[in-house]
Design an enzyme around this catalytic site. Structure first.
Site, PDB file in Angstrom:
ATOM      1  CB  SER A 209      55.954  36.801  44.055  1.00 35.14           C
ATOM      2  OG  SER A 209      55.406  35.615  44.600  1.00 35.14           O
TER       3      SER A 209
ATOM      4  CG  ASP B 166      58.993  28.532  49.872  1.00 38.81           C
ATOM      5  OD1 ASP B 166      58.616  29.213  48.904  1.00 38.81           O
ATOM      6  OD2 ASP B 166      60.096  28.692  50.413  1.00 38.81           O
TER       7      ASP B 166
ATOM      8  N   GLY C 284      63.177  31.290  47.608  1.00 40.79           N
ATOM      9  CA  GLY C 284      63.867  32.369  46.895  1.00 40.79           C
ATOM     10  C   GLY C 284      65.315  32.509  47.330  1.00 40.79           C
TER      11      GLY C 284
ATOM     12  CD  GLU D 295      63.182  34.565  53.308  1.00 43.38           C
ATOM     13  OE1 GLU D 295      62.684  35.077  52.309  1.00 43.38           O
ATOM     14  OE2 GLU D 295      63.164  33.342  53.509  1.00 43.38           O
TER      15      GLU D 295
HETATM   16  O1  LIG Z   1      61.235  32.227  51.538  1.00 52.20           O
HETATM   17  C1  LIG Z   1      61.156  32.957  50.584  1.00 52.20           C
HETATM   18  C2  LIG Z   1      62.337  33.404  49.817  1.00 52.20           C
HETATM   19  O2  LIG Z   1      63.513  32.779  50.250  1.00 52.20           O
HETATM   20  C3  LIG Z   1      59.830  33.477  50.160  1.00 52.20           C
HETATM   21  O3  LIG Z   1      59.261  34.190  51.194  1.00 52.20           O
HETATM   22  C4  LIG Z   1      58.982  32.311  49.761  1.00 52.20           C
HETATM   23  O4  LIG Z   1      59.664  31.604  48.731  1.00 52.20           O
HETATM   24  C5  LIG Z   1      57.615  32.729  49.302  1.00 52.20           C
HETATM   25  O5  LIG Z   1      57.680  33.419  48.102  1.00 52.20           O
HETATM   26  P1  LIG Z   1      56.383  33.858  47.298  1.00 52.20           P
HETATM   27  O6  LIG Z   1      55.722  34.956  48.070  1.00 52.20           O
HETATM   28  O7  LIG Z   1      56.931  34.311  45.976  1.00 52.20           O
HETATM   29  O8  LIG Z   1      55.495  32.666  47.150  1.00 52.20           O
END
Ligand SMILES: O=C(CO)[C@H](O)[C@H](O)COP(=O)(O)O
Length: 347
Positions: free
Chosen positions: A127, A189, A202, A208
């Site tokens: 997000s 996270d 996510g 990534e």
């Molecule tokens: O690793 C990720 C997805 O796999 C995201 O970058 C991580 O979850 C952070 O998400 P957000 O910006 O919604 O906090």
């Protein structure tokens, strides 16, 4: 992709310009803008906009003038005077957490993107990265930067980021064609003081990892809740995401519990959105393994990676160059390898 210069005849340029004009009329203004600058930058090697000096083609001078004038006329009004907005001039988004994410993402792009030299840009998932794509889209609309930003090739870390890239009007490319990336912006996270990360909330962690480790510079964007005061696992309590090949999930789950002392190892389910496990962009499953506070992220990462059936683990070691943490008041703290420094911006 537009053909290289030698394939363009003057008549095809005129025809193409006319086609652009017809198409533009029937499009929404947003799409019209995107189509306009995409085409404009594609034609740029062949035409000189706003002046009639050097072109690579040889249509008659008057024809060149007509085409250049027509292209200038066709610029949508919304683009003519657009300038990248200053962060401090942006209206509040209403939600403090969104203001925090936006402040981090905008400042990270403004401070680290070298518009005139970077060409291959990685856009991560989550997000917060939405605001990275938004900022890149703003640079794209600004006449001062447009010709450079429209040449960017943006590499995605999954389905969501591919959509973000395309929705922002940016060019999408694949890592197979661009294995070396100039800069990547991605969320996290959890981030510890040594810039080690947990990622994969996510479920996009494999791509990534692929993209961030293919980058010359990897910049993390996050709200300040992602900052671990000391060890990974202290704030992010959902566990380390681990991507596994589906038939191996029971074996990996057992190995996590017995060989590396995971407290829990849970197959991620789709909940109300999907009966059964979540399936990643690479058609794999995710296991979330809780280790409590992680003493040695590097060693744990290596141990997990060696398990049969593991595609990738969401521990990112010695990979990020800096992390931008946005606060609800619009201030942003920056953590880099030399330590952290606070910067104040107001949103
Ligand atoms: O690793 C990720 C997805 O796999 C995201 O970058 C991580 O979850 C952070 O998400 P957000 O910006 O919604 O906090």
């Amino acid at each position: 992709m537009i053909s290289p210069a030698r394939h363009w005849s003057s008549s095809s340029l005129v025809e193409f310009s006319g086609r652009l004009h017809r198409n533009c009329i029937s499009l929404t203004s947003w799409t019209r803008e995107r189509r306009y600058w995409n085409t404009r930058s594609a034609l740029k090697p062949h035409l000189s906009f706003g002046s009639t000096s050097k072109t690579r083609l040889s249509p008659s001078k008057s024809k060149k003038i007509r085409i250049a004038a027509k292209m200038t006329e066709e610029m949508p009004d919304t683009l003519k005077h657009y300038k990248v907005p200053k962060i401090e001039d942006m209206p509040s988004l209403g939600l403090p957490i969104e203001n925090a994410k936006r402040a981090a993402a905008y400042l990270a792009v403004d401070e680290n993107l070298d518009i005139f030299h970077h060409r291959i840009i990685g856009v991560g998932s989550g997000s917060t990265v939405i605001y990275v794509a938004e900022r890149l889209g703003q640079y794209l609309k600004d006449e001062k930067f447009r010709d450079y930003v429209s040449q960017f090739i943006c590499i995605a870390t999954g389905f969501q980021s591919k959509q973000l890239i395309m929705d922002s009007g940016l060019q999408y490319g694949i890592i197979e064609q661009h294995p070396v990336i100039d800069i990547v912006f991605d969320g996290a996270d959890e981030v510890d003081p040594n810039l080690q990360l947990i990622k994969g909330g996510g479920a996009c962690l494999f791509q990534e990892k692929l993209i961030s480790t293919s980058a010359k510079t990897f910049i993390v964007v996050a709200d300040s809740s992602k900052r671990a005061p000391s060890k990974l696992g202290s704030h992010w309590r959902k566990g380390v995401p681990i991507e596994v090949v589906p038939p191996a999930y029971v074996r990996v789950r057992n190995d996590l519990l017995t060989k590396v002392n995971a407290k829990t190892a849970v197959l991620r389910e789709g909940g109300k959105a999907k009966a059964g496990p979540i399936v990643t962009d690479n058609s794999n499953f995710i296991i979330d393994a809780d280790f409590g506070e992680i003493e040695d992220p590097k060693t744990l990462y290596k141990e997990i990676k060696l398990m049969v059936g593991v595609v990738e683990a969401g521990i990112f070691v010695d990979n990020a160059a800096k992390a931008y943490f946005g606060n609800a008041d619009g201030s942003v703290e920056i953590l880099d390898k030399q330590g952290s420094a606070a910067r104040i911006t107001s949103v």
